[in-house]
Design a protein around this motif. Structure first.
Motif, PDB file in Angstrom:
ATOM      1  N   LEU A  10       0.601  -1.015  -0.008  1.00 25.21           N
ATOM      2  CA  LEU A  10       0.015  -0.015   0.095  1.00 25.21           C
ATOM      3  C   LEU A  10       0.873   1.243  -0.241  1.00 25.21           C
ATOM      4  O   LEU A  10       0.506   2.419  -0.829  1.00 25.21           O
ATOM      5  CB  LEU A  10      -0.850   0.040   1.237  1.00 25.21           C
ATOM      6  N   ILE A  11       2.012   1.326   0.891  1.00 29.66           N
ATOM      7  CA  ILE A  11       2.843   2.385   0.967  1.00 29.66           C
ATOM      8  C   ILE A  11       3.483   2.654  -0.396  1.00 29.66           C
ATOM      9  O   ILE A  11       3.628   3.593  -1.010  1.00 29.66           O
ATOM     10  CB  ILE A  11       3.887   2.205   1.954  1.00 29.66           C
ATOM     11  N   ALA A  14       1.206   3.782  -2.822  1.00 38.49           N
ATOM     12  CA  ALA A  14       0.842   5.245  -2.409  1.00 38.49           C
ATOM     13  C   ALA A  14       1.918   6.196  -3.010  1.00 38.49           C
ATOM     14  O   ALA A  14       1.502   7.285  -3.398  1.00 38.49           O
ATOM     15  CB  ALA A  14       0.537   5.358  -0.998  1.00 38.49           C
ATOM     16  N   ALA A  15       3.074   5.893  -2.802  1.00 41.34           N
ATOM     17  CA  ALA A  15       4.236   6.890  -3.200  1.00 41.34           C
ATOM     18  C   ALA A  15       4.153   6.955  -4.672  1.00 41.34           C
ATOM     19  O   ALA A  15       4.489   7.907  -5.282  1.00 41.34           O
ATOM     20  CB  ALA A  15       5.621   5.998  -2.663  1.00 41.34           C
ATOM     21  N   LEU A  16       4.192   5.959  -5.582  1.00 44.23           N
ATOM     22  CA  LEU A  16       3.855   6.106  -6.942  1.00 44.23           C
ATOM     23  C   LEU A  16       2.900   7.092  -7.239  1.00 44.23           C
ATOM     24  O   LEU A  16       3.006   7.863  -8.275  1.00 44.23           O
ATOM     25  CB  LEU A  16       3.800   4.664  -7.646  1.00 44.23           C
ATOM     26  N   CYS A  17       1.648   6.832  -6.616  1.00 42.29           N
ATOM     27  CA  CYS A  17       0.753   7.824  -7.060  1.00 42.29           C
ATOM     28  C   CYS A  17       0.701   9.272  -6.554  1.00 42.29           C
ATOM     29  O   CYS A  17       0.396   9.972  -7.186  1.00 42.29           O
ATOM     30  CB  CYS A  17      -0.844   7.236  -6.151  1.00 42.29           C
ATOM     31  N   GLY A  18       1.427   9.256  -5.335  1.00 41.54           N
ATOM     32  CA  GLY A  18       1.993  10.753  -5.115  1.00 41.54           C
ATOM     33  C   GLY A  18       2.609  11.436  -6.002  1.00 41.54           C
ATOM     34  O   GLY A  18       2.763  12.422  -6.435  1.00 41.54           O
ATOM     35  N   HIS A  19       3.941  10.437  -6.612  1.00 41.48           N
ATOM     36  CA  HIS A  19       4.637  11.109  -7.476  1.00 41.48           C
ATOM     37  C   HIS A  19       3.846  11.429  -8.958  1.00 41.48           C
ATOM     38  O   HIS A  19       4.305  12.659  -9.309  1.00 41.48           O
ATOM     39  CB  HIS A  19       5.820  10.125  -7.701  1.00 41.48           C
ATOM     40  N   LEU A  37      -5.991   6.467  -3.977  1.00 39.39           N
ATOM     41  CA  LEU A  37      -5.179   4.900  -4.318  1.00 39.39           C
ATOM     42  C   LEU A  37      -6.030   4.078  -3.146  1.00 39.39           C
ATOM     43  O   LEU A  37      -6.801   3.182  -3.431  1.00 39.39           O
ATOM     44  CB  LEU A  37      -4.098   4.770  -4.295  1.00 39.39           C
ATOM     45  N   THR A  38      -5.761   4.306  -1.784  1.00 34.75           N
ATOM     46  CA  THR A  38      -6.321   3.610  -0.736  1.00 34.75           C
ATOM     47  C   THR A  38      -7.609   3.517  -0.702  1.00 34.75           C
ATOM     48  O   THR A  38      -8.133   2.584  -0.382  1.00 34.75           O
ATOM     49  CB  THR A  38      -5.342   3.811   0.435  1.00 34.75           C
ATOM     50  N   ALA A  39      -8.328   4.723  -0.863  1.00 34.04           N
ATOM     51  CA  ALA A  39      -9.636   4.888  -0.678  1.00 34.04           C
ATOM     52  C   ALA A  39     -10.437   3.943  -1.863  1.00 34.04           C
ATOM     53  O   ALA A  39     -11.176   3.173  -1.535  1.00 34.04           O
ATOM     54  CB  ALA A  39     -10.009   6.266  -1.189  1.00 34.04           C
ATOM     55  N   LEU A  40      -9.695   4.145  -3.021  1.00 34.42           N
ATOM     56  CA  LEU A  40     -10.494   2.994  -4.050  1.00 34.42           C
ATOM     57  C   LEU A  40     -10.216   1.536  -3.537  1.00 34.42           C
ATOM     58  O   LEU A  40     -10.971   0.682  -3.853  1.00 34.42           O
ATOM     59  CB  LEU A  40      -9.525   3.109  -5.555  1.00 34.42           C
TER      60      LEU A  40
END
Length: 350
Positions: A10-11, A14-19, A37-40
């Motif tokens: 998940l982390i 999440a980091a990839l989505c943040g980037h 991402l994590t909400a999906l």
């Protein structure tokens, strides 16, 4: 092991989505990207997670303290150069918080049909983490409460920068590549951040501060800055990592929220945020002669968005970011203290 592997995946995701969100110029990319991402994951494929999975609360707590240190480090003596102007602003902010909470409570209670505790904490015009933590302790409907608080942040930090960017003809805020985090912070400074964060968490717990996980570290960093004993510089990579972890953790709390609830919450948030922005615009218009600031600077000073994003917009406008930062810190403090005191009464009544 399955829980550790899930948290790690998940982390990383999440980091990839943040980037990716940062590359697209989105506001608050390292928080809203991971959150999305994590909400999906939590709403669409919760059955893929280990049974009873919870994002590690200790990990979330640690990185919330990092954000508290960063915000507290912005409290410098320069913020208090004009005490008279500060008094006028503080009174106006108190009025803004009271009126906004009253209007929001009516919207979420009457139109949304939320229970009193959920409507009360969902209507807080600041203190994202604090309102969620206090609402959880009052047995509020956490998915709905979180949905409304995140919708507030998302709408404000998206609409305001985009609107100002169109008006000014150039990007503003974090989409302009600006940040309050320290640039080249030496590794030797990291142990001091750890000590200050631990001291802040202990202070928040000992004094039972509202949402002490963030207000405690804020108080420690502010005290160091104002006293001249030292200034805590938080490196950008650590701020980004904190936002990734916090966004991922909070997104996981959307488990059980369906599309219908999201659409209904979005409609209520549009009404709530529009009302608060109109209220902020009215106050900015009235205060402009007394404070001697431009309308757009006062508007972002009273807009109920994130501290960092609103201050970054001020930096983009070549305005006084300290002035804007102080207003948002005051708004959060007034809101947190207000919901903390009122929430105790509400909890007894419930």
């Amino acid at each position: 092991m399955a829980r550790l592997a899930t948290t790690t995946l998940l982390i990383l995701g999440a980091a990839l989505c943040g980037h990716a969100a940062s590359a697209l110029g989105a506001p608050l990319p390292y928080m809203l990207g991971p959150l999305a991402l994590t909400a999906l994951v939590a709403t669409l494929i919760p059955h893929r997670l280990p049974e009873g999975y919870l994002f590690p609360p200790a990990l979330r707590l640690t990185f919330i303290a990092v954000i508290g240190l960063m915000i507290g480090a912005q409290v410098t003596p320069a913020l208090f150069d004009n005490a008279g102007r500060l008094g006028v602003s503080a009174a106006a902010l108190a009025l803004f918080v009271v009126v906004a909470m009253a209007v929001n409570y009516a919207i979420f209670r009457r139109l949304g049909g939320y229970d009193p505790a959920t409507a009360f904490y969902a209507g807080a015009p600041g203190g994202l983490y604090e309102s969620i933590a206090m609402g959880e302790a009052t047995d509020a409907d956490l998915p709905r409460l979180m949905l409304q608080q995140f919708m507030r942040i998302i709408l404000v930090v998206t609409a305001l920068p985009v609107g100002l960017s169109l008006w000014l003809g150039g990007p503003v805020g974090s989409s302009a590549g600006l940040s309050f985090a320290g640039g080249a912070v030496p590794w030797q400074a990291l142990p001091w951040l750890v000590i200050a964060g631990a001291a802040g968490l202990a202070l928040g717990r000992a004094l039972r501060l509202p949402a002490g996980q963030i207000t405690g570290p804020m108080a420690v960093a502010a005290a160091l800055s104002l006293s001249g004993l030292g200034h805590l510089d938080v490196p950008q990579w650590l701020v980004n990592a904190a936002q990734v972890v916090i966004g991922a953790a909070l997104g996981m709390r959307f488990t059980g929220i369906g599309p219908a609830m999201i659409l209904r919450g979005a409609g209520l948030s549009v009404l709530s945020v529009s009302t608060m922005l109109l209220l902020a615009a009215g106050i900015a218009t009235l205060l402009r002669p007394a404070l001697g600031e431009h309308f757009d600077v006062l508007l972002i000073s009273f807009a109920p968005g994130g501290v960092t994003e609103m201050a970054l917009i001020a930096l983009s406008l070549e305005a006084n970011p300290a002035f804007v930062t102080l207003h948002h810190i005051l708004r959060i403090l007034i809101t947190v203290l207000g919901i903390g005191l009122s929430g105790r009464v509400l909890k007894r009544r419930l």
